[in-house]
Motif scaffolding. Structure first.
Motif, PDB file in Angstrom:
ATOM      1  N   TYR A 146       0.839  -1.205   0.000  1.00 24.46           N
ATOM      2  CA  TYR A 146       0.000   0.000   0.000  1.00 24.46           C
ATOM      3  C   TYR A 146       0.876   1.258   0.000  1.00 24.46           C
ATOM      4  CZ  TYR A 146      -3.118   3.684   1.594  1.00 24.46           C
ATOM      5  OH  TYR A 146      -3.804   4.867   1.697  1.00 24.46           O
ATOM      6  N   ALA A 147       1.928   1.257   0.810  1.00 25.16           N
ATOM      7  CA  ALA A 147       2.801   2.428   0.901  1.00 25.16           C
ATOM      8  C   ALA A 147       3.478   2.719  -0.439  1.00 25.16           C
ATOM      9  CB  ALA A 147       3.855   2.201   1.987  1.00 25.16           C
ATOM     10  N   ILE A 148       3.950   1.679  -1.115  1.00 26.83           N
ATOM     11  CA  ILE A 148       4.597   1.863  -2.422  1.00 26.83           C
ATOM     12  C   ILE A 148       3.610   2.447  -3.434  1.00 26.83           C
ATOM     13  CG2 ILE A 148       5.594   0.638  -4.396  1.00 26.83           C
ATOM     14  CD1 ILE A 148       7.536   0.916  -2.085  1.00 26.83           C
ATOM     15  N   THR A 149       2.381   1.965  -3.409  1.00 30.78           N
ATOM     16  CA  THR A 149       1.353   2.484  -4.321  1.00 30.78           C
ATOM     17  C   THR A 149       1.122   3.972  -4.085  1.00 30.78           C
ATOM     18  OG1 THR A 149       0.254   0.339  -4.429  1.00 30.78           O
ATOM     19  CG2 THR A 149      -1.047   2.245  -5.069  1.00 30.78           C
ATOM     20  N   PRO A 189      12.920  -8.470   6.457  1.00 27.14           N
ATOM     21  CA  PRO A 189      11.578  -8.668   5.878  1.00 27.14           C
ATOM     22  C   PRO A 189      11.058  -7.431   5.144  1.00 27.14           C
ATOM     23  CG  PRO A 189      11.671  -9.556   8.098  1.00 27.14           C
ATOM     24  CD  PRO A 189      12.942  -8.786   7.890  1.00 27.14           C
ATOM     25  N   LEU A 190      11.440  -6.252   5.616  1.00 22.32           N
ATOM     26  CA  LEU A 190      11.015  -5.019   4.950  1.00 22.32           C
ATOM     27  C   LEU A 190      11.726  -4.849   3.614  1.00 22.32           C
ATOM     28  CD1 LEU A 190      10.991  -2.645   8.060  1.00 22.32           C
ATOM     29  CD2 LEU A 190       9.053  -3.825   7.026  1.00 22.32           C
ATOM     30  N   TYR A 191      13.030  -5.157   3.587  1.00 23.16           N
ATOM     31  CA  TYR A 191      13.771  -5.111   2.335  1.00 23.16           C
ATOM     32  C   TYR A 191      13.189  -6.097   1.322  1.00 23.16           C
ATOM     33  CZ  TYR A 191      17.696  -2.299   4.150  1.00 23.16           C
ATOM     34  OH  TYR A 191      18.474  -1.287   4.646  1.00 23.16           O
ATOM     35  N   ASP A 192      12.861  -7.301   1.787  1.00 20.30           N
ATOM     36  CA  ASP A 192      12.316  -8.324   0.886  1.00 20.30           C
ATOM     37  C   ASP A 192      11.035  -7.844   0.211  1.00 20.30           C
ATOM     38  OD1 ASP A 192      14.393  -9.998   1.540  1.00 20.30           O
ATOM     39  OD2 ASP A 192      13.253 -11.196   2.983  1.00 20.30           O
ATOM     40  N   ALA A 193      10.149  -7.223   0.992  1.00 20.04           N
ATOM     41  CA  ALA A 193       8.896  -6.717   0.437  1.00 20.04           C
ATOM     42  C   ALA A 193       9.160  -5.601  -0.575  1.00 20.04           C
ATOM     43  CB  ALA A 193       7.991  -6.214   1.559  1.00 20.04           C
ATOM     44  N   LEU A 194      10.089  -4.700  -0.258  1.00 20.94           N
ATOM     45  CA  LEU A 194      10.419  -3.604  -1.173  1.00 20.94           C
ATOM     46  C   LEU A 194      10.996  -4.129  -2.483  1.00 20.94           C
ATOM     47  CD1 LEU A 194      12.032  -1.071   1.322  1.00 20.94           C
ATOM     48  CD2 LEU A 194       9.916  -0.731   0.058  1.00 20.94           C
ATOM     49  N   HIS A 195      11.878  -5.120  -2.380  1.00 25.90           N
ATOM     50  CA  HIS A 195      12.502  -5.670  -3.587  1.00 25.90           C
ATOM     51  C   HIS A 195      11.457  -6.301  -4.506  1.00 25.90           C
ATOM     52  CE1 HIS A 195      16.664  -6.019  -1.421  1.00 25.90           C
ATOM     53  NE2 HIS A 195      16.364  -4.794  -1.799  1.00 25.90           N
ATOM     54  N   GLU A 196      10.444  -6.939  -3.921  1.00 22.96           N
ATOM     55  CA  GLU A 196       9.407  -7.549  -4.754  1.00 22.96           C
ATOM     56  C   GLU A 196       8.560  -6.486  -5.449  1.00 22.96           C
ATOM     57  OE1 GLU A 196       5.761 -10.789  -4.569  1.00 22.96           O
ATOM     58  OE2 GLU A 196       7.244 -10.708  -2.960  1.00 22.96           O
ATOM     59  N   MET A 197       8.310  -5.376  -4.756  1.00 22.89           N
ATOM     60  CA  MET A 197       7.476  -4.313  -5.342  1.00 22.89           C
ATOM     61  C   MET A 197       8.256  -3.466  -6.351  1.00 22.89           C
ATOM     62  SD  MET A 197       4.742  -4.826  -3.564  1.00 22.89           S
ATOM     63  CE  MET A 197       4.534  -5.851  -2.104  1.00 22.89           C
ATOM     64  N   LEU A 198       9.523  -3.181  -6.053  1.00 30.81           N
ATOM     65  CA  LEU A 198      10.268  -2.199  -6.830  1.00 30.81           C
ATOM     66  C   LEU A 198      11.487  -2.756  -7.548  1.00 30.81           C
ATOM     67  CD1 LEU A 198      10.308   0.652  -4.134  1.00 30.81           C
ATOM     68  CD2 LEU A 198       8.912   0.625  -6.210  1.00 30.81           C
ATOM     69  N   GLY A 199      11.993  -3.893  -7.082  1.00 34.66           N
ATOM     70  CA  GLY A 199      13.277  -4.380  -7.564  1.00 34.66           C
ATOM     71  C   GLY A 199      14.394  -3.834  -6.698  1.00 34.66           C
ATOM     72  N   GLN A 200      15.487  -4.554  -6.610  1.00 40.26           N
ATOM     73  CA  GLN A 200      16.582  -4.164  -5.715  1.00 40.26           C
ATOM     74  C   GLN A 200      17.217  -2.841  -6.127  1.00 40.26           C
ATOM     75  OE1 GLN A 200      19.366  -7.291  -4.920  1.00 40.26           O
ATOM     76  NE2 GLN A 200      20.826  -5.971  -3.873  1.00 40.26           N
ATOM     77  N   GLU A 201      17.445  -2.659  -7.428  1.00 40.61           N
ATOM     78  CA  GLU A 201      18.124  -1.441  -7.897  1.00 40.61           C
ATOM     79  C   GLU A 201      17.314  -0.188  -7.585  1.00 40.61           C
ATOM     80  OE1 GLU A 201      19.846   0.461 -12.081  1.00 40.61           O
ATOM     81  OE2 GLU A 201      19.388  -1.687 -11.956  1.00 40.61           O
ATOM     82  N   THR A 202      16.016  -0.215  -7.895  1.00 41.60           N
ATOM     83  CA  THR A 202      15.154   0.951  -7.623  1.00 41.60           C
ATOM     84  C   THR A 202      15.048   1.201  -6.126  1.00 41.60           C
ATOM     85  OG1 THR A 202      13.861   0.508  -9.612  1.00 41.60           O
ATOM     86  CG2 THR A 202      12.852   1.924  -7.947  1.00 41.60           C
ATOM     87  N   THR A 203      14.933   0.119  -5.349  1.00 39.13           N
ATOM     88  CA  THR A 203      14.870   0.267  -3.891  1.00 39.13           C
ATOM     89  C   THR A 203      16.102   0.982  -3.366  1.00 39.13           C
ATOM     90  OG1 THR A 203      13.520  -1.733  -3.644  1.00 39.13           O
ATOM     91  CG2 THR A 203      14.716  -0.967  -1.693  1.00 39.13           C
ATOM     92  N   GLU A 204      17.280   0.553  -3.822  1.00 43.10           N
ATOM     93  CA  GLU A 204      18.537   1.149  -3.353  1.00 43.10           C
ATOM     94  C   GLU A 204      18.642   2.614  -3.744  1.00 43.10           C
ATOM     95  OE1 GLU A 204      21.561  -1.428  -4.865  1.00 43.10           O
ATOM     96  OE2 GLU A 204      21.176  -2.997  -3.372  1.00 43.10           O
ATOM     97  N   LYS A 205      18.156   2.950  -4.954  1.00 39.50           N
ATOM     98  CA  LYS A 205      18.189   4.353  -5.391  1.00 39.50           C
ATOM     99  C   LYS A 205      17.291   5.222  -4.516  1.00 39.50           C
ATOM    100  CE  LYS A 205      19.320   3.682 -10.295  1.00 39.50           C
ATOM    101  NZ  LYS A 205      18.807   3.779 -11.695  1.00 39.50           N
ATOM    102  N   LEU A 206      16.094   4.716  -4.206  1.00 37.61           N
ATOM    103  CA  LEU A 206      15.155   5.490  -3.389  1.00 37.61           C
ATOM    104  C   LEU A 206      15.644   5.616  -1.946  1.00 37.61           C
ATOM    105  CD1 LEU A 206      11.745   4.122  -4.739  1.00 37.61           C
ATOM    106  CD2 LEU A 206      12.779   6.361  -5.175  1.00 37.61           C
ATOM    107  N   ILE A 207      16.332   4.593  -1.457  1.00 36.94           N
ATOM    108  CA  ILE A 207      16.923   4.681  -0.112  1.00 36.94           C
ATOM    109  C   ILE A 207      18.059   5.704  -0.108  1.00 36.94           C
ATOM    110  CG2 ILE A 207      18.283   3.414   1.599  1.00 36.94           C
ATOM    111  CD1 ILE A 207      16.607   0.931   0.910  1.00 36.94           C
ATOM    112  N   GLU A 208      18.870   5.693  -1.176  1.00 34.60           N
ATOM    113  CA  GLU A 208      19.979   6.636  -1.284  1.00 34.60           C
ATOM    114  C   GLU A 208      19.475   8.076  -1.317  1.00 34.60           C
ATOM    115  OE1 GLU A 208      23.668   7.607  -4.368  1.00 34.60           O
ATOM    116  OE2 GLU A 208      22.624   5.682  -4.478  1.00 34.60           O
ATOM    117  N   LYS A 209      18.327   8.289  -1.988  1.00 30.54           N
ATOM    118  CA  LYS A 209      17.734   9.629  -2.071  1.00 30.54           C
ATOM    119  C   LYS A 209      16.906   9.970  -0.835  1.00 30.54           C
ATOM    120  CE  LYS A 209      17.323   9.574  -7.125  1.00 30.54           C
ATOM    121  NZ  LYS A 209      16.365   9.570  -8.273  1.00 30.54           N
TER     122      LYS A 209
END
Length: 315
Positions: A146-149, A189-209
């Motif tokens: 829901y948060a990603i949406t 577990p939070l990283y796992d959910a993010l990776h499924e929704m966004l992919g690892q690369e996009t997740t890392e970019k959004l965390i970096e920003k």
């Protein structure tokens, strides 16, 4: 034994195949669950009379699920069987289980039970949502989805994910490595959910920003969080003081989601859990929803539900 026939002539072969499952595994599951014979012949399903009403209701609801999702999972069928045995299946509507998000591959994410649908509705309507339930009920996964949406829709500018870093104490000093290395295993577990929704690369970019922030609960102290969705996971292991601190971080245009399993409290004294206290004292506030998910909302392997029920009986 007398048989009655369910006429499925209006259904396509593809729908019939989904209903029956591979090698008729779904039909076998229904037969075992209700201890009666079921025979499928093309678009006609013959059912022993004593179990006809139950089976016909389940098949009707199964086709609803197929229409809604274009699939019928084995765990979906297990759920329908449970509802029928509790005599509440007739009030169930698959249409209530509307999608709330997509994975990075485009797969739709649906609530899979009545309880999960109620939780997803609370996400949309309330400012603070408490979601309690045993392992496997999808609390954290649905909250992150829901948060990603909402982030993609630009309804919020930031997602903050937090949980007690070390159960019952957040004592990180003895662990090797820098702070990120100390904390990351507890946030996996939070990283796992993010990776499924966004992919690892996009997740890392959004965390970096810093569009997505993942941090231990102790790091929330002294902050005010605006225009964000903030998810507190494993909240059963927060103390009463920590829970109060967390809830009072709420700023403008912010939504908070608190998830936890009160059967897995790692604090020295269960009564010290901030989640239990919050669910008791915050009832009745219109802007807050408290959703309790039960064993029937477990959406992992059906065996998980049986394990949980056995442990609950012992405890």
């Amino acid at each position: 034994m007398e048989y009655k026939t369910i006429d499925c002539s209006e259904r396509s072969m593809e729908e019939m195949q989904m209903l029956c499952g591979i090698d008729d595994e779904n039909i076998k599951l229904l037969s075992e669950a209700f201890n009666g014979n079921i025979i499928v012949r093309s678009h006609a399903i013959k059912v022993e009379e004593p179990i006809f009403e139950a089976i016909s209701t389940i098949i009707e609801k199964s086709f609803q699920m197929i229409e809604t999702r274009d699939q019928l999972l084995k765990q979906d069928l297990h759920y329908l069987i449970q509802l029928e045995k509790k005599k509440i299946l007739r009030s169930f509507s698959a249409k209530a289980l509307s999608p709330i998000a997509k994975t990075r591959s485009g797969k739709l994410i649906y609530p899979k039970t009545i309880g999960q649908a109620k939780l997803c509705e609370a996400f949309k309507e309330k400012e603070i949502v408490f979601a309690t339930g045993v392992a496997g009920t999808g609390k954290t996964y649905l909250a992150v989805a829901y948060a990603i949406t909402q982030l993609k829709n630009e309804s919020v500018k930031k997602i903050v994910l937090t949980r007690p870093a070390v159960e019952a104490g957040e004592s990180l000093g003895f662990l090797p490595g820098d702070m990120k290395e100390k904390v990351d295993p507890y946030l996996r577990p939070l990283y796992d959910a993010l990776h499924e929704m966004l992919g690892q690369e996009t997740t890392e970019k959004l965390i970096e920003k810093e569009v997505i922030e993942i941090a231990p609960l102790a790091f929330m102290r002294g902050r005010t969080l605006n225009e964000a969705i903030v998810i507190l996971d494993e909240a059963q292991n927060t103390t009463k003081a920590q829970m109060k601190m967390f809830l009072t971080r709420m700023g403008k245009k912010t939504k908070m989601i608190v998830t936890g399993d009160v059967t897995q409290i790692d604090l020295i004294k269960d009564k010290d859990s901030g989640l239990i206290q919050a669910c008791q004292i915050l009832q009745g506030i219109p802007e807050i929803s408290i959703v309790h998910l039960g064993n029937e909302d477990v959406v992992r392997n059906p065996l998980v539900q049986k394990i949980i029920e056995r442990y609950a009986n012992v405890e």
